[in-house]
Design a protein around this motif. Structure first.
Motif, PDB file in Angstrom:
ATOM      1  N   THR A   1      43.218  66.361  10.264  1.00  0.00           N
ATOM      2  CA  THR A   1      42.988  67.563   9.462  1.00  0.00           C
ATOM      3  C   THR A   1      43.914  68.696   9.890  1.00  0.00           C
ATOM      4  O   THR A   1      44.470  69.413   9.044  1.00  0.00           O
ATOM      5  CB  THR A   1      41.521  68.009   9.594  1.00  0.00           C
ATOM      6  OG1 THR A   1      40.666  66.981   9.083  1.00  0.00           O
ATOM      7  CG2 THR A   1      41.264  69.301   8.842  1.00  0.00           C
TER       8      THR A   1
ATOM      9  N   GLU B   1      46.613  70.794   7.692  1.00  0.00           N
ATOM     10  CA  GLU B   1      46.536  72.245   7.557  1.00  0.00           C
ATOM     11  C   GLU B   1      47.843  72.932   7.934  1.00  0.00           C
ATOM     12  O   GLU B   1      48.227  73.947   7.360  1.00  0.00           O
ATOM     13  CB  GLU B   1      45.411  72.795   8.444  1.00  0.00           C
ATOM     14  CG  GLU B   1      44.019  72.483   7.959  1.00  0.00           C
ATOM     15  CD  GLU B   1      42.968  73.007   8.933  1.00  0.00           C
ATOM     16  OE1 GLU B   1      43.281  73.157  10.137  1.00  0.00           O
ATOM     17  OE2 GLU B   1      41.844  73.269   8.491  1.00  0.00           O
TER      18      GLU B   1
ATOM     19  N   TRP C   1      39.449  70.962   4.335  1.00  0.00           N
ATOM     20  CA  TRP C   1      40.035  70.299   3.155  1.00  0.00           C
ATOM     21  C   TRP C   1      39.883  71.184   1.924  1.00  0.00           C
ATOM     22  O   TRP C   1      40.817  71.318   1.122  1.00  0.00           O
ATOM     23  CB  TRP C   1      39.340  68.950   2.927  1.00  0.00           C
ATOM     24  CG  TRP C   1      39.750  68.278   1.648  1.00  0.00           C
ATOM     25  CD1 TRP C   1      40.847  67.493   1.442  1.00  0.00           C
ATOM     26  CD2 TRP C   1      39.078  68.378   0.384  1.00  0.00           C
ATOM     27  NE1 TRP C   1      40.900  67.093   0.126  1.00  0.00           N
ATOM     28  CE2 TRP C   1      39.827  67.612  -0.540  1.00  0.00           C
ATOM     29  CE3 TRP C   1      37.920  69.028  -0.044  1.00  0.00           C
ATOM     30  CZ2 TRP C   1      39.446  67.486  -1.874  1.00  0.00           C
ATOM     31  CZ3 TRP C   1      37.541  68.907  -1.384  1.00  0.00           C
ATOM     32  CH2 TRP C   1      38.294  68.146  -2.280  1.00  0.00           C
ATOM     33  N   ALA C   2      38.714  71.799   1.772  1.00  0.00           N
ATOM     34  CA  ALA C   2      38.469  72.635   0.602  1.00  0.00           C
ATOM     35  C   ALA C   2      39.411  73.831   0.558  1.00  0.00           C
ATOM     36  O   ALA C   2      39.907  74.218  -0.514  1.00  0.00           O
ATOM     37  CB  ALA C   2      37.010  73.105   0.603  1.00  0.00           C
TER      38      ALA C   2
ATOM     39  N   ARG D   1      42.408  73.993   1.750  1.00  0.00           N
ATOM     40  CA  ARG D   1      43.747  73.524   1.362  1.00  0.00           C
ATOM     41  C   ARG D   1      43.819  73.192  -0.126  1.00  0.00           C
ATOM     42  O   ARG D   1      44.871  73.328  -0.758  1.00  0.00           O
ATOM     43  CB  ARG D   1      44.141  72.282   2.164  1.00  0.00           C
ATOM     44  CG  ARG D   1      44.261  72.488   3.651  1.00  0.00           C
ATOM     45  CD  ARG D   1      44.984  71.309   4.302  1.00  0.00           C
ATOM     46  NE  ARG D   1      44.405  70.030   3.962  1.00  0.00           N
ATOM     47  CZ  ARG D   1      43.411  69.441   4.625  1.00  0.00           C
ATOM     48  NH1 ARG D   1      42.870  70.074   5.658  1.00  0.00           N
ATOM     49  NH2 ARG D   1      42.951  68.259   4.262  1.00  0.00           N
ATOM     50  N   THR D   2      42.684  72.759  -0.677  1.00  0.00           N
ATOM     51  CA  THR D   2      42.670  72.256  -2.049  1.00  0.00           C
ATOM     52  C   THR D   2      42.290  73.320  -3.063  1.00  0.00           C
ATOM     53  O   THR D   2      42.443  73.111  -4.272  1.00  0.00           O
ATOM     54  CB  THR D   2      41.679  71.062  -2.142  1.00  0.00           C
ATOM     55  OG1 THR D   2      41.867  70.210  -1.026  1.00  0.00           O
ATOM     56  CG2 THR D   2      41.890  70.259  -3.405  1.00  0.00           C
TER      57      THR D   2
ATOM     58  N   VAL E   1      39.122  74.567  -3.319  1.00  0.00           N
ATOM     59  CA  VAL E   1      37.710  74.426  -3.687  1.00  0.00           C
ATOM     60  C   VAL E   1      36.920  75.458  -2.881  1.00  0.00           C
ATOM     61  O   VAL E   1      37.072  75.545  -1.664  1.00  0.00           O
ATOM     62  CB  VAL E   1      37.187  73.013  -3.390  1.00  0.00           C
ATOM     63  CG1 VAL E   1      35.717  72.892  -3.787  1.00  0.00           C
ATOM     64  CG2 VAL E   1      38.025  71.969  -4.124  1.00  0.00           C
TER      65      VAL E   1
ATOM     66  N   ARG F   1      36.466  67.528  -7.686  1.00  0.00           N
ATOM     67  CA  ARG F   1      37.643  67.213  -6.870  1.00  0.00           C
ATOM     68  C   ARG F   1      37.243  66.530  -5.564  1.00  0.00           C
ATOM     69  O   ARG F   1      37.959  65.659  -5.053  1.00  0.00           O
ATOM     70  CB  ARG F   1      38.449  68.480  -6.597  1.00  0.00           C
ATOM     71  CG  ARG F   1      39.206  69.007  -7.817  1.00  0.00           C
ATOM     72  CD  ARG F   1      39.715  70.418  -7.615  1.00  0.00           C
ATOM     73  NE  ARG F   1      38.607  71.392  -7.639  1.00  0.00           N
ATOM     74  CZ  ARG F   1      38.788  72.709  -7.567  1.00  0.00           C
ATOM     75  NH1 ARG F   1      40.021  73.197  -7.439  1.00  0.00           N
ATOM     76  NH2 ARG F   1      37.748  73.528  -7.613  1.00  0.00           N
ATOM     77  N   THR F   2      36.099  66.912  -5.028  1.00  0.00           N
ATOM     78  CA  THR F   2      35.590  66.236  -3.829  1.00  0.00           C
ATOM     79  C   THR F   2      35.192  64.813  -4.170  1.00  0.00           C
ATOM     80  O   THR F   2      35.471  63.879  -3.417  1.00  0.00           O
ATOM     81  CB  THR F   2      34.381  67.004  -3.257  1.00  0.00           C
ATOM     82  OG1 THR F   2      34.735  68.372  -3.061  1.00  0.00           O
ATOM     83  CG2 THR F   2      33.931  66.388  -1.944  1.00  0.00           C
TER      84      THR F   2
ATOM     85  N   MET G   1      38.285  62.762  -4.402  1.00  0.00           N
ATOM     86  CA  MET G   1      38.855  62.501  -3.079  1.00  0.00           C
ATOM     87  C   MET G   1      38.106  61.378  -2.374  1.00  0.00           C
ATOM     88  O   MET G   1      38.711  60.437  -1.845  1.00  0.00           O
ATOM     89  CB  MET G   1      38.825  63.785  -2.251  1.00  0.00           C
ATOM     90  CG  MET G   1      39.349  63.651  -0.819  1.00  0.00           C
ATOM     91  SD  MET G   1      38.021  63.321   0.382  1.00  0.00           S
ATOM     92  CE  MET G   1      37.130  64.889   0.343  1.00  0.00           C
TER      93      MET G   1
END
Length: 640
Positions: free
Chosen positions: A323, A327, A559-560, A562-563, A565, A577-578, A581
């Motif tokens: 992760t 990032e 993750w959220a 970066r995406t 969300v 989107r989750t 993924m």
């Protein structure tokens, strides 16, 4: 000779001739005898270090020598004797992992009593059952919070005449006839030592291998806890066979007095108990701190040479590094690309050198791996303190890819296999005999065989005496010939390596008649998906296999961000989107499975699984029944 030097003068020589055909007759007769030997052999050597808050509010690490630990344990033992604790009387400890837990246990050992363990997160109903069923008369609690919990149960545990608060935070309104502080217990002990100077030695000398040392109630994935009776024989055997097995594999692989352990595992768990007794035999220092959230932060401070852990910690550490690379990939993604390149070439070499012989690594790949080690893995090792010789993983299956990655970094993970019923260890992979995907070979002196139905059976001095007050369960677990039935299904190859393929009680059959072993599928997924916390595979009597997916809050949040969300855990988990993924990782997992094992549908849980909700055991094992009960609607939705 200085204490820092390793020699037979600082330890009992490893038992390298342990055999299932020879009766177990060690030079020490109890764990108390072992502790007394350690204190006498290396009184000035560092034994423990642990965090304390100083007068300025800063956290520092305090150290104690074996001589100091021995003196404190004598005070605790004499204090217990002053409370009329007799040999083999049960004394309960309800506390998180900290030095005071170890001290209470060593005091119980010196008093020739028997330790009963209670996880501080144990539900009140089970706490009552354990204390009452074990016939405990004295209980150590960690703090005022645990005391309040116990006080509310007082009418239901009438056999308990004294409660000792380990951190000395006794409330002003506490019943002084029932509650005392640890310092008060030790003060009473000092008074008794002055009037009965030979009493502790007499207690130790009167204790033998078959006397009860500890009563550990299995946290259990189903049903009422069962009390496992472990005499001193089991604990002494486990420590000596671990030492002897590593010595036989290679003297360079032995744990020595110059090693340093970081211990965070719950000491109410048998693996924690074993790692508490191993330094007593060998003499190395243990840095102890049970705060799970501080493990990563503590490692570069403590700088251990080895650490035992549950697989989830290794999976979380690996996913955390992945992760972080995502990032902060560096200019043009160079840092992230370098990381993944290092992983590919490093694991290729590691698998070639430690696999089953089916793969090789060219000179060019090996040259790249050496470069990757200098550029990438040296930095990774420093984050773990820079001195790790190896890790030891137990209590559940470890994802093979995670294991290979750690091996590639130069921090090999040795898989251990055992149960509370076998003192914590029956098999161990050694550095020189390491293979991915197996749990190693049986420890010296342990016999193993595979039953006709595939169940793994063990026999030897490390096997329990039975279950306390439960002859029916004892008869089910131990047959007439002394073989312990583990409940695990496995295979034994021609080289003596054991591969666990499933849990007998967890193996289920779909309505199409196909058998599925869920644990291996779950372990595989957690290595593939960097945001996964747990996967719960479902399918008993169903037309196909489905799953519930719990996500790691920290990894999911990163993750959220970066995406793009937004929201809290539940909102992110519900985002399409989750879902997409996670579906990608499920598809990747399905590509490795037989058709009937593949996950056709899944639901992402609105929160992570927790110990507090009884969905995980304190050693982080999955408890399937509570999970399926708590999320029954989502289970049914998988089959709509």
């Amino acid at each position: 000779m200085p204490d820092s030097q390793t020699s037979n003068q600082t330890r009992i020589p490893p038992l390298t001739d342990l055999s299932a055909d020879v009766p177990f007759d060690p030079p020490v007769r109890s764990t108390g005898h072992m502790l007394r030997n350690r204190v006498a052999m290396t009184p000035g050597h560092r034994a423990y270090s642990f965090p304390v808050v100083d007068s300025t509010g800063e956290e520092t690490w305090k150290t104690l020598t074996w001589g100091q630990v021995g003196a404190q344990a004598s005070e605790v033992a004499a204090g217990l004797i002053s409370l009329d604790v007799q040999p083999e009387d049960r004394v309960t400890i309800a506390c998180t992992t900290r030095y005071e837990w170890a001290l209470a246990d060593y005091g119980i050992v010196y008093a020739a009593a028997a330790t009963v363990t209670v996880y501080p997160t144990t539900l009140a109903e089970d706490v009552c059952f354990i204390i009452d069923d074990s016939d405990s008369r004295v209980v150590f609690v960690e703090d005022a919070g645990q005391l309040a919990k116990l006080s509310g149960l007082r009418d239901r545990i009438p056999k308990v005449h004294t409660v000792v608060v380990l951190d000395d935070t006794v409330p002003a309104d506490a019943d002084a006839s029932w509650v005392i502080s640890m310092e008060e217990l030790r003060r009473r002990g000092r008074d008794r030592l002055s009037t009965h100077p030979g009493e502790i030695d007499a207690r130790i000398d009167s204790t033998d291998l078959d006397d009860l040392a500890t009563l550990i109630y299995t946290s259990g994935t189903t049903g009422r806890p069962k009390g496992v009776l472990l005499p001193h024989r089991v604990l002494v055997f486990e420590v000596l066979t671990l030492d002897g097995t590593l010595h036989r594999s290679s003297p360079d692989e032995m744990i020595t007095i110059d090693d340093k352990q970081f211990l965070w595992l719950p000491l109410s768990h048998v693996m924690g108990k074993l790692l508490l007794m191993t330094p007593v035999h060998i003499g190395f220092e243990t840095a102890i701190d049970g705060r799970v959230e501080r493990i990563v932060e503590n490692l570069p401070v403590v700088r251990p040479t080895f650490m035992g852990s549950a697989p989830r910690i290794f999976e979380k550490a690996y996913n955390g590094v992945v992760t972080k690379m995502a990032e902060d990939p560096g200019p043009f993604g160079i840092r992230e690309k370098l990381f993944h390149w290092a992983g590919r070439v490093g694991t290729a070499v590691f698998e070639a050198d430690h696999g089953d012989g089916s793969t090789t690594a060219s000179r060019w790949v090996r040259l790249q791996a050496r470069l990757a080690d200098r550029l990438v893995f040296a930095t990774v090792r420093e984050r773990f303190g820079g001195r790790i010789r190896y890790f030891i993983s137990g209590s559940a299956a470890l994802n093979a890819d995670v294991s290979r990655w750690f091996g590639a970094t130069g921090m090999i993970i040795l898989e251990a296999y055992g149960m509370t019923e076998s003192g914590g260890g029956s098999c161990l992979g050694t550095p020189g005999g390491y293979r991915t995907g197996v749990i190693g070979r049986p420890l010296d002196g342990m016999e193993v065989r595979i039953a006709d139905d595939g169940e793994i059976l063990f026999r030897g001095a490390g096997v329990m005496d039975g279950y306390h007050n439960n002859p029916e369960a004892t008869a089910e677990a131990l047959d007439a010939d002394g073989w312990m039935h583990t409940g695990d299904i496995g295979e034994l190859d021609t080289d003596g390596y054991i591969r666990v393929t499933g849990r007998k009680k967890e193996l289920f059959k779909t309505s199409n008649g196909k058998y599925v072993a869920p644990a291996l599928i779950e372990a595989e997924f957690k290595g593939l998906c960097p945001v996964a916390s747990n996967l719960v595979v479902i399918g008993e009597g169903r037309p196909y296999v489905s799953a519930l997916v719990a996500l790691d809050p920290d990894a999911l949040t990163a993750w959220a961000q970066r995406t793009g969300v937004s929201g809290d855990y539940s909102r992110i988990a519900a985002d399409p989107r989750t879902q997409a993924m996670v579906q990608g990782y499920v598809d990747e997992l399905n590509g490795t499975l037989n058709r009937w094992e593949q996950i056709k549908t899944f639901r992402i849980l609105p929160r992570d699984l927790t110990v507090e909700d009884a969905e995980l055991t304190p050693s982080l094992k999955l408890r399937r029944a509570p999970v399926e009960a708590h999320f029954a609607e989502l289970v049914e939705a998988n089959y709509d």
